[in-house]
Each structure stands twice: as structure tokens, then as C-alpha cells.
Design a protein around this motif. Structure first.
Motif, PDB file in Angstrom:
ATOM      1  N   ASN A 198       8.508 -20.941   5.888  1.00 31.52           N
ATOM      2  CA  ASN A 198       9.234 -19.987   5.729  1.00 31.52           C
ATOM      3  C   ASN A 198      10.354 -20.208   6.529  1.00 31.52           C
ATOM      4  O   ASN A 198      11.539 -19.665   6.446  1.00 31.52           O
ATOM      5  N   LYS A 199      10.191 -20.685   7.913  1.00 31.95           N
ATOM      6  CA  LYS A 199      11.308 -21.163   8.759  1.00 31.95           C
ATOM      7  C   LYS A 199      12.329 -21.894   8.225  1.00 31.95           C
ATOM      8  O   LYS A 199      13.266 -21.417   8.368  1.00 31.95           O
ATOM      9  N   GLU A 200      11.826 -22.898   7.498  1.00 33.99           N
ATOM     10  CA  GLU A 200      12.742 -23.722   6.904  1.00 33.99           C
ATOM     11  C   GLU A 200      13.600 -23.259   5.743  1.00 33.99           C
ATOM     12  O   GLU A 200      14.591 -23.485   5.796  1.00 33.99           O
ATOM     13  N   LEU A 201      12.741 -22.380   5.089  1.00 34.65           N
ATOM     14  CA  LEU A 201      13.409 -21.710   3.701  1.00 34.65           C
ATOM     15  C   LEU A 201      14.496 -20.740   4.644  1.00 34.65           C
ATOM     16  O   LEU A 201      15.926 -20.581   3.867  1.00 34.65           O
ATOM     17  N   ALA A 202      14.218 -19.961   5.474  1.00 38.49           N
ATOM     18  CA  ALA A 202      15.440 -19.040   6.428  1.00 38.49           C
ATOM     19  C   ALA A 202      16.372 -19.836   6.631  1.00 38.49           C
ATOM     20  O   ALA A 202      17.812 -19.563   6.496  1.00 38.49           O
ATOM     21  N   LEU A 203      16.177 -20.960   7.318  1.00 35.49           N
ATOM     22  CA  LEU A 203      17.267 -21.853   7.968  1.00 35.49           C
ATOM     23  C   LEU A 203      18.320 -22.382   6.698  1.00 35.49           C
ATOM     24  O   LEU A 203      19.436 -22.771   6.891  1.00 35.49           O
ATOM     25  N   SER A 204      17.563 -22.529   5.434  1.00 34.20           N
ATOM     26  CA  SER A 204      18.049 -23.276   4.140  1.00 34.20           C
ATOM     27  C   SER A 204      19.271 -22.044   3.850  1.00 34.20           C
ATOM     28  O   SER A 204      20.263 -22.426   3.448  1.00 34.20           O
ATOM     29  N   MET A 205      18.690 -20.914   3.958  1.00 37.13           N
ATOM     30  CA  MET A 205      19.665 -19.649   3.655  1.00 37.13           C
ATOM     31  C   MET A 205      20.942 -19.447   4.517  1.00 37.13           C
ATOM     32  O   MET A 205      21.996 -19.339   4.052  1.00 37.13           O
ATOM     33  N   VAL A 206      20.711 -19.921   5.975  1.00 32.24           N
ATOM     34  CA  VAL A 206      21.698 -19.812   6.679  1.00 32.24           C
ATOM     35  C   VAL A 206      22.720 -21.149   6.599  1.00 32.24           C
ATOM     36  O   VAL A 206      23.945 -20.786   6.440  1.00 32.24           O
ATOM     37  N   ALA A 207      22.160 -22.310   6.075  1.00 37.37           N
ATOM     38  CA  ALA A 207      23.083 -23.385   5.740  1.00 37.37           C
ATOM     39  C   ALA A 207      23.789 -22.974   4.392  1.00 37.37           C
ATOM     40  O   ALA A 207      25.031 -23.351   4.437  1.00 37.37           O
ATOM     41  N   SER A 208      23.359 -22.280   3.720  1.00 35.06           N
ATOM     42  CA  SER A 208      23.991 -21.943   2.431  1.00 35.06           C
ATOM     43  C   SER A 208      25.062 -20.781   2.868  1.00 35.06           C
ATOM     44  O   SER A 208      26.280 -20.963   2.358  1.00 35.06           O
ATOM     45  N   TRP A 209      24.923 -19.887   3.987  1.00 35.86           N
ATOM     46  CA  TRP A 209      25.992 -19.286   4.205  1.00 35.86           C
ATOM     47  C   TRP A 209      26.928 -20.016   4.756  1.00 35.86           C
ATOM     48  O   TRP A 209      28.228 -19.555   4.673  1.00 35.86           O
ATOM     49  N   ASN A 210      26.710 -20.984   5.949  1.00 34.86           N
ATOM     50  CA  ASN A 210      27.687 -21.863   6.325  1.00 34.86           C
ATOM     51  C   ASN A 210      28.445 -22.659   5.380  1.00 34.86           C
ATOM     52  O   ASN A 210      29.463 -23.163   5.611  1.00 34.86           O
ATOM     53  N   ARG A 211      28.068 -22.724   4.103  1.00 36.78           N
ATOM     54  CA  ARG A 211      28.825 -23.376   3.017  1.00 36.78           C
ATOM     55  C   ARG A 211      29.377 -22.544   2.261  1.00 36.78           C
ATOM     56  O   ARG A 211      30.170 -22.794   1.134  1.00 36.78           O
ATOM     57  N   TRP A 212      29.311 -21.155   2.366  1.00 38.55           N
ATOM     58  CA  TRP A 212      29.750 -20.109   1.671  1.00 38.55           C
ATOM     59  C   TRP A 212      29.326 -19.964   0.304  1.00 38.55           C
ATOM     60  O   TRP A 212      30.244 -19.639  -0.591  1.00 38.55           O
ATOM     61  N   GLU A 213      27.961 -20.459   0.141  1.00 39.09           N
ATOM     62  CA  GLU A 213      27.542 -20.536  -1.086  1.00 39.09           C
ATOM     63  C   GLU A 213      26.305 -19.395  -1.154  1.00 39.09           C
ATOM     64  O   GLU A 213      25.141 -19.461  -0.827  1.00 39.09           O
ATOM     65  N   LEU A 214      26.710 -18.358  -1.702  1.00 35.26           N
ATOM     66  CA  LEU A 214      25.837 -17.203  -1.810  1.00 35.26           C
ATOM     67  C   LEU A 214      24.724 -17.127  -2.771  1.00 35.26           C
ATOM     68  O   LEU A 214      23.687 -16.716  -2.415  1.00 35.26           O
ATOM     69  N   LYS A 248      20.532 -18.833  17.365  1.00 32.13           N
ATOM     70  CA  LYS A 248      20.012 -18.859  18.499  1.00 32.13           C
ATOM     71  C   LYS A 248      18.533 -18.986  18.864  1.00 32.13           C
ATOM     72  O   LYS A 248      18.154 -19.792  19.623  1.00 32.13           O
ATOM     73  N   SER A 249      17.853 -18.449  18.041  1.00 27.36           N
ATOM     74  CA  SER A 249      16.450 -18.420  17.970  1.00 27.36           C
ATOM     75  C   SER A 249      16.118 -18.060  16.601  1.00 27.36           C
ATOM     76  O   SER A 249      16.500 -17.558  15.907  1.00 27.36           O
ATOM     77  N   ILE A 250      14.608 -18.668  16.462  1.00 25.61           N
ATOM     78  CA  ILE A 250      14.027 -18.225  15.278  1.00 25.61           C
ATOM     79  C   ILE A 250      12.279 -18.175  15.550  1.00 25.61           C
ATOM     80  O   ILE A 250      11.914 -18.994  16.236  1.00 25.61           O
ATOM     81  N   VAL A 251      11.875 -17.231  15.063  1.00 21.12           N
ATOM     82  CA  VAL A 251      10.508 -16.952  15.177  1.00 21.12           C
ATOM     83  C   VAL A 251       9.793 -16.545  13.964  1.00 21.12           C
ATOM     84  O   VAL A 251      10.170 -15.818  13.300  1.00 21.12           O
ATOM     85  N   ALA A 252       8.471 -17.183  13.887  1.00 18.29           N
ATOM     86  CA  ALA A 252       7.581 -16.889  12.616  1.00 18.29           C
ATOM     87  C   ALA A 252       6.163 -16.070  12.989  1.00 18.29           C
ATOM     88  O   ALA A 252       5.919 -16.709  14.206  1.00 18.29           O
TER      89      ALA A 252
END
Length: 147
Positions: free
Chosen positions: A14-30, A74-78
């Protein structure tokens, strides 16, 4: 109580999936974010429930006003089926935002995201809380001395 290996594996996924969504934001890919949503996802912004349609419009509006926005986790917690992220957002004001014409100014705001995942790894609940105050000051939309 310690988590079992299976719970720990799901939390890491789930943390990896959340970070994948952040990476999509940073590529501007909704679509890279939306593809992780369950069909019946529930969104809450500042504890107010909103539809996926309204959420997507808000995301599109954010990118229109700040097309170079960048999320820095800055931080991620599961814990259990939930992932929380503390994020700093930086961007340039290049489009209309709340009636304010583009200024080109660099701005910063802060956000907390909480995502709840189902067993298939889809987001079934999404909560966000924004601290726009630094950005509003940088755009002269509120006085600089507001706390």
C-alpha cells in the motif's frame, strides 16, 4: 501487538501504491492516480465528502493553475489498511487560481493525505487536509502577518 508478515506485506504494498500515485502527480498524469481508485471510492476533503467527479475537477484545476507542481513526501506511515503521507507541494502560479491571474510566483503549500486500501490494493477511501496559507500569502491573497 505486532503485525503478521501478511499484514506487513500489505502495508508495504500500500505504501508503494501511494508513492506510485505521488509519482503520477509529479508527472502530471492524473490517470496514473485514478487507476488506483476503486469504483466506489469515497473522497473526503477537509472531512467533507465529495464525488470522484468533483475530485477530478479539483485536480485538473490545480494543474491548470500550477502546471509544474511537485509533491515532496516528507513522511509516509502505514497501519492496517491505511497509508498517511505528509507532503510539501511547490509550484509556479501559471494559471488562474481563485480569480487571481497568473503571477509566475513560486509558491508552497502543505498537505496530509490518508488513503484506505482494500485487499486488492485499490483505494476505497481518500482523505486530504490542506494548509494553503503559505501559498495564499505568497500570492498576496491574505496579509503576510496572518498566522
Amino acid at each position: 501487538m505486532s503485525a503478521t508478515l501478511t499484514e506487513q506485506s500489505a502495508q508495504e504494498r500500500n505504501k508503494e501504491l501511494a508513492l506510485s500515485m505521488v509519482a503520477s502527480w509529479n508527472r502530471w498524469e492524473l490517470q496514473g492516480i485514478i487507476k488506483h481508485w476503486a469504483p466506489d471510492i469515497r473522497h473526503f476533503s477537509e472531512d467533507r465528502e465529495i464525488s470522484s467527479k468533483v475530485m477530478v475537477r479539483a485536480m485538473e484545476g490545480g494543474l491548470a493553475a500550477f502546471p509544474d507542481l511537485h509533491l515532496d513526501v516528507k513522511s509516509i506511515v502505514a497501519e492496517g489498511d491505511r497509508v498517511c503521507l505528509r507532503i510539501t507541494v511547490t509550484a509556479s502560479h501559471q494559471g488562474n487560481f481563485r480569480g487571481k491571474e497568473p503571477s509566475g510566483r513560486k509558491v508552497t503549500w502543505y498537505m496530509l493525505e490518508e488513503l484506505r486500501f482494500n485487499e486488492a490494493g485499490q483505494v476505497i477511501e481518500h482523505y486530504d487536509v490542506f494548509n494553503y496559507l503559505p501559498m495564499l500569502k505568497e500570492l498576496d491573497l491574505v496579509p503576510a502577518d496572518v498566522l
